[in-house]
Design a protein around this motif. Structure first.
Motif, PDB file in Angstrom:
ATOM      1  N   ASP A  11     -45.178   5.251  27.948  1.00  0.00           N
ATOM      2  CA  ASP A  11     -45.218   4.860  26.530  1.00  0.00           C
ATOM      3  C   ASP A  11     -46.663   4.666  26.071  1.00  0.00           C
ATOM      4  O   ASP A  11     -47.049   5.120  24.994  1.00  0.00           O
ATOM      5  CB  ASP A  11     -44.443   3.561  26.285  1.00  0.00           C
ATOM      6  CG  ASP A  11     -42.948   3.756  26.302  1.00  0.00           C
ATOM      7  OD1 ASP A  11     -42.492   4.914  26.216  1.00  0.00           O
ATOM      8  OD2 ASP A  11     -42.239   2.733  26.402  1.00  0.00           O
ATOM      9  N   PHE A  12     -47.452   3.988  26.887  1.00  0.00           N
ATOM     10  CA  PHE A  12     -48.842   3.749  26.540  1.00  0.00           C
ATOM     11  C   PHE A  12     -49.604   5.071  26.451  1.00  0.00           C
ATOM     12  O   PHE A  12     -50.378   5.288  25.517  1.00  0.00           O
ATOM     13  CB  PHE A  12     -49.509   2.804  27.548  1.00  0.00           C
ATOM     14  CG  PHE A  12     -50.944   2.532  27.224  1.00  0.00           C
ATOM     15  CD1 PHE A  12     -51.278   1.676  26.182  1.00  0.00           C
ATOM     16  CD2 PHE A  12     -51.965   3.148  27.933  1.00  0.00           C
ATOM     17  CE1 PHE A  12     -52.600   1.423  25.864  1.00  0.00           C
ATOM     18  CE2 PHE A  12     -53.294   2.908  27.621  1.00  0.00           C
ATOM     19  CZ  PHE A  12     -53.609   2.047  26.581  1.00  0.00           C
ATOM     20  N   ALA A  13     -49.380   5.953  27.403  1.00  0.00           N
ATOM     21  CA  ALA A  13     -50.059   7.263  27.395  1.00  0.00           C
ATOM     22  C   ALA A  13     -49.704   8.043  26.128  1.00  0.00           C
ATOM     23  O   ALA A  13     -50.581   8.656  25.501  1.00  0.00           O
ATOM     24  CB  ALA A  13     -49.685   8.060  28.637  1.00  0.00           C
ATOM     25  N   ARG A  14     -48.445   8.017  25.715  1.00  0.00           N
ATOM     26  CA  ARG A  14     -48.039   8.694  24.465  1.00  0.00           C
ATOM     27  C   ARG A  14     -48.733   8.064  23.266  1.00  0.00           C
ATOM     28  O   ARG A  14     -49.179   8.756  22.354  1.00  0.00           O
ATOM     29  CB  ARG A  14     -46.522   8.659  24.295  1.00  0.00           C
ATOM     30  CG  ARG A  14     -45.797   9.729  25.070  1.00  0.00           C
ATOM     31  CD  ARG A  14     -44.336   9.838  24.647  1.00  0.00           C
ATOM     32  NE  ARG A  14     -43.577   8.628  24.924  1.00  0.00           N
ATOM     33  CZ  ARG A  14     -43.001   8.354  26.095  1.00  0.00           C
ATOM     34  NH1 ARG A  14     -43.113   9.203  27.092  1.00  0.00           N
ATOM     35  NH2 ARG A  14     -42.326   7.244  26.264  1.00  0.00           N
ATOM     36  N   HIS A  15     -48.818   6.744  23.265  1.00  0.00           N
ATOM     37  CA  HIS A  15     -49.489   6.052  22.166  1.00  0.00           C
ATOM     38  C   HIS A  15     -50.956   6.478  22.088  1.00  0.00           C
ATOM     39  O   HIS A  15     -51.467   6.768  21.008  1.00  0.00           O
ATOM     40  CB  HIS A  15     -49.392   4.540  22.346  1.00  0.00           C
ATOM     41  CG  HIS A  15     -50.256   3.773  21.396  1.00  0.00           C
ATOM     42  ND1 HIS A  15     -50.028   3.757  20.042  1.00  0.00           N
ATOM     43  CD2 HIS A  15     -51.368   3.020  21.603  1.00  0.00           C
ATOM     44  CE1 HIS A  15     -50.964   3.022  19.447  1.00  0.00           C
ATOM     45  NE2 HIS A  15     -51.778   2.576  20.372  1.00  0.00           N
ATOM     46  N   GLY A  18     -51.337   9.971  20.654  1.00  0.00           N
ATOM     47  CA  GLY A  18     -51.057  10.013  19.224  1.00  0.00           C
ATOM     48  C   GLY A  18     -52.059   9.276  18.352  1.00  0.00           C
ATOM     49  O   GLY A  18     -52.283   9.642  17.202  1.00  0.00           O
ATOM     50  N   ALA A  19     -52.679   8.242  18.899  1.00  0.00           N
ATOM     51  CA  ALA A  19     -53.522   7.371  18.073  1.00  0.00           C
ATOM     52  C   ALA A  19     -55.018   7.566  18.262  1.00  0.00           C
ATOM     53  O   ALA A  19     -55.798   7.150  17.411  1.00  0.00           O
ATOM     54  CB  ALA A  19     -53.169   5.911  18.363  1.00  0.00           C
ATOM     55  N   ARG A  20     -55.433   8.192  19.329  1.00  0.00           N
ATOM     56  CA  ARG A  20     -56.854   8.224  19.681  1.00  0.00           C
ATOM     57  C   ARG A  20     -57.745   8.847  18.608  1.00  0.00           C
ATOM     58  O   ARG A  20     -58.815   8.321  18.289  1.00  0.00           O
ATOM     59  CB  ARG A  20     -57.060   8.927  21.016  1.00  0.00           C
ATOM     60  CG  ARG A  20     -58.468   8.787  21.514  1.00  0.00           C
ATOM     61  CD  ARG A  20     -58.609   9.332  22.936  1.00  0.00           C
ATOM     62  NE  ARG A  20     -59.874   8.933  23.470  1.00  0.00           N
ATOM     63  CZ  ARG A  20     -60.093   7.852  24.188  1.00  0.00           C
ATOM     64  NH1 ARG A  20     -59.111   7.046  24.459  1.00  0.00           N
ATOM     65  NH2 ARG A  20     -61.293   7.562  24.631  1.00  0.00           N
ATOM     66  N   THR A  21     -57.346   9.964  18.030  1.00  0.00           N
ATOM     67  CA  THR A  21     -58.183  10.634  17.031  1.00  0.00           C
ATOM     68  C   THR A  21     -58.395   9.743  15.806  1.00  0.00           C
ATOM     69  O   THR A  21     -59.523   9.581  15.333  1.00  0.00           O
ATOM     70  CB  THR A  21     -57.563  11.979  16.620  1.00  0.00           C
ATOM     71  OG1 THR A  21     -57.427  12.792  17.783  1.00  0.00           O
ATOM     72  CG2 THR A  21     -58.416  12.697  15.596  1.00  0.00           C
ATOM     73  N   LEU A  61     -47.350  -1.971  16.100  1.00  0.00           N
ATOM     74  CA  LEU A  61     -48.316  -1.440  17.053  1.00  0.00           C
ATOM     75  C   LEU A  61     -49.612  -0.992  16.386  1.00  0.00           C
ATOM     76  O   LEU A  61     -50.698  -1.342  16.837  1.00  0.00           O
ATOM     77  CB  LEU A  61     -47.704  -0.287  17.848  1.00  0.00           C
ATOM     78  CG  LEU A  61     -48.536   0.246  18.993  1.00  0.00           C
ATOM     79  CD1 LEU A  61     -48.917  -0.856  19.956  1.00  0.00           C
ATOM     80  CD2 LEU A  61     -47.764   1.334  19.715  1.00  0.00           C
ATOM     81  N   SER A  62     -49.514  -0.243  15.299  1.00  0.00           N
ATOM     82  CA  SER A  62     -50.745   0.220  14.646  1.00  0.00           C
ATOM     83  C   SER A  62     -51.500  -0.951  14.016  1.00  0.00           C
ATOM     84  O   SER A  62     -52.737  -1.001  14.063  1.00  0.00           O
ATOM     85  CB  SER A  62     -50.457   1.307  13.614  1.00  0.00           C
ATOM     86  OG  SER A  62     -49.662   0.795  12.572  1.00  0.00           O
TER      87      SER A  62
END
Length: 175
Positions: A11-15, A18-21, A61-62
Motif C-alpha cells: 500500500d505504501f509503495a503504491r502511495h 502515485g504521489a511522488r511527482t 492521506l493527502s
C-alpha cells in the motif's frame, strides 16, 4: 523504524508511486530548489512511512502528507536559517534560446521564487497552503497550529512583502 507487514508495504509503495511527482512539485514551491525538494519529499515519505499503520488511508492521506511536508519544511528552515544559502546568483545556460514570451514567463517565475525565498519559512508555508494548495483559512490554521485570524493577518503581511519585493505586482489578497 518499525517495519510494516507485506500488505502495508505494498500500500505504501503504491502511495509513493502515485504521489511522488506531485509531492516533488509542491516541495519545489516551498523550497525553490529541485535538490532540496527531493530531500524534503524523502523526509516526508519517511515520516509518513513511520505513521502508515495508524493513518486513515481513504480520507486524509493527502492532507496528512501535505501537513507533514509543510511542518518538516518549517522545522528544517528554523534549524538552518543562517547556515545555508538558498538562492544561486546565476542560472545554467538554456539548450536553445527561449521565445520572448517564454523569457518573460521564466523571468516572472524567477522573480517570484526570489521574492518567496525572502519570506520566513512560516510565511512561505502560509502562502503555499493558501494559494498553491488553495486551502481555506480554517484548514491552514489547523495545519499551522494557529488561529484563522493569524493565518489571515500573516498571509496578508506576506503578500505585502512579496508585492514590495516584486515591484508592486498585483498579488491576490484576502479570502
Amino acid at each position: 523504524m518499525n517495519r510494516l507487514d507485506k500488505a502495508h508495504e505494498e500500500d505504501f509503495a503504491r502511495h509513493v508511486v502515485g504521489a511522488r511527482t506531485a509531492l516533488r512539485r509542491n516541495a519545489f514551491v516551498l523550497v525553490g530548489d529541485w535538490f532540496a525538494a527531493d530531500d524534503l519529499v524523502q523526509q516526508t515519505l519517511i515520516a509518513v512511512y513511520r505513521s502508515w499503520e495508524r493513518l486513515d488511508h481513504h480520507r486524509s492521506l493527502s492532507a496528512y502528507t501535505r501537513t507533514v511536508m509543510v511542518r518538516l519544511f518549517i522545522d528544517e528552515r528554523r534549524k538552518l536559517r543562517w547556515t545555508r544559502e538558498l538562492l544561486q546568483d546565476s542560472l545554467p545556460e538554456p539548450q536553445s534560446a527561449p521565445t520572448p514570451e517564454e523569457s518573460a514567463r521564466i523571468g516572472d517565475r524567477l522573480l517570484l521564487l526570489k521574492a518567496l525565498a525572502t519570506l520566513t519559512s512560516r510565511q512561505r508555508g502560509l502562502v503555499y497552503l493558501r494559494y498553491w494548495e488553495d486551502l481555506g483559512t480554517e484548514e491552514v490554521a489547523q495545519i499551522m497550529e494557529c488561529s484563522a485570524a493569524t493565518v489571515r493577518s500573516s498571509t496578508s503581511r506576506a503578500l505585502r512583502i512579496l508585492r514590495d519585493r516584486m515591484g508592486g505586482t498585483d498579488l491576490r489578497d484576502g479570502d
